[in-house]
Design an enzyme around this catalytic site. Structure first.
Site, short mmCIF file in Angstrom:
data_model
loop_
_atom_site.label_atom_id
_atom_site.label_comp_id
_atom_site.label_asym_id
_atom_site.label_seq_id
_atom_site.Cartn_x
_atom_site.Cartn_y
_atom_site.Cartn_z
N TYR A 7 0.82 -1.21 0.00
CA TYR A 7 0.00 0.00 0.00
C TYR A 7 0.85 1.26 0.00
CZ TYR A 7 -3.17 3.58 1.91
OH TYR A 7 -3.89 4.72 2.11
N LYS A 46 0.87 4.74 -2.68
CA LYS A 46 0.51 6.11 -2.32
C LYS A 46 1.67 7.08 -2.57
CE LYS A 46 -3.78 5.84 -1.18
NZ LYS A 46 -4.83 6.59 -1.93
#
Length: 247
Positions: free
Chosen positions: A162, A166
């Protein structure tokens, strides 16, 4: 007076729904709530939300994992709903399925997070760019970022699928703002809030709960979006507190 038009993805729950509620409560706003399942009860109930005078909500199908969906959604709002411009676009749809260490992360998990969290932002930008350019009110393109994707303030938690996705979102946010002088593009930091995804992440990392509520986060994000200028926010990482943060 032309309606102000806001498009939000992942709009049937969590951050997305909270933003829909806030913009829809304003007068003379058209809020486009894009999500994977327009027929789902969480989507159907969007029509029941309180509305400001002359405001409306439009629900369209949009799956962040499917490249063509962004272009199909824009075609639908133009041809079926008569939308001729966009003022604010918030790419909010994202996934956070696993929190591995770098030593154990699988390539497939990295690819899946990049596909949904990064490539969807690029496709949505490309699909909405022409309508944003027709805005007369200082158009905004503001994807949701995350502290987990920062470099200088990277939290000491495992997030090898993740977090990097980002970080890529931040790169594109800066680049889009530079390439389009007419567009106010920046990345939003909503904080670690108690969405379904945020709560699941907290539990996966051994915490009891997220740090702030969804309402706290989205009250702040809403204020940033409704007061942003390119001079103040363009190319920056804007916290829900209203401050520009270090990447």
């Amino acid at each position: 007076m032309a309606s102000k038009v806001v498009l939000i993805t992942g709009a049937n729950r969590g951050f997305g729904r909270a933003l829909v509620e806030r913009f829809l409560a304003l007068p003379n706003h058209t809020v486009i709530a894009a999500n994977r399942s327009p027929e789902h009860p969480t989507s159907q109930t969007l029509a029941e939300l309180p509305k400001g005078k002359d405001s409306r909500v439009i629900v369209v199908k949009y799956d962040a994992a499917v490249e063509q969906d962004a272009f199909d959604a824009v075609k639908e709002i133009e041809e079926k709903h008569g939308i001729d411009h966009l003022d604010i676009v918030v790419p909010n749809a994202a996934i956070a399925k696993s929190f591995p260490f770098v030593r154990e992360v699988k390539r497939a998990d990295i690819r899946e997070h990049v596909e949904v969290n990064v490539l969807s932002v690029i496709s949505l930008y490309q699909a909405t760019r022409d309508l944003l350019q027709k805005s007369l009110k200082g158009p905004i393109f503001a994807p949701m970022g995350s502290l987990g994707g920062t470099l200088g303030r990277q939290p000491n938690i495992p997030s090898a699928s993740y977090g990097p996705s980002k970080a890529m979102v931040s790169w594109y946010g800066i680049r889009i703002n530079t390439e389009d002088e007419w567009l106010n593009a920046f990345v939003l930091d909503p904080g670690w809030a108690g969405t379904d995804m945020g709560t699941a992440a907290a539990k996966a990392l051994g915490a009891e709960s997220a740090m702030i509520t969804v309402d706290e986060a989205m009250d702040g994000v809403f204020k940033v979006l409704t007061t942003a200028t390119k001079e103040k926010c363009g190319g920056k990482f804007m916290s829900y507190t209203g401050e520009a943060e270090i990447w």
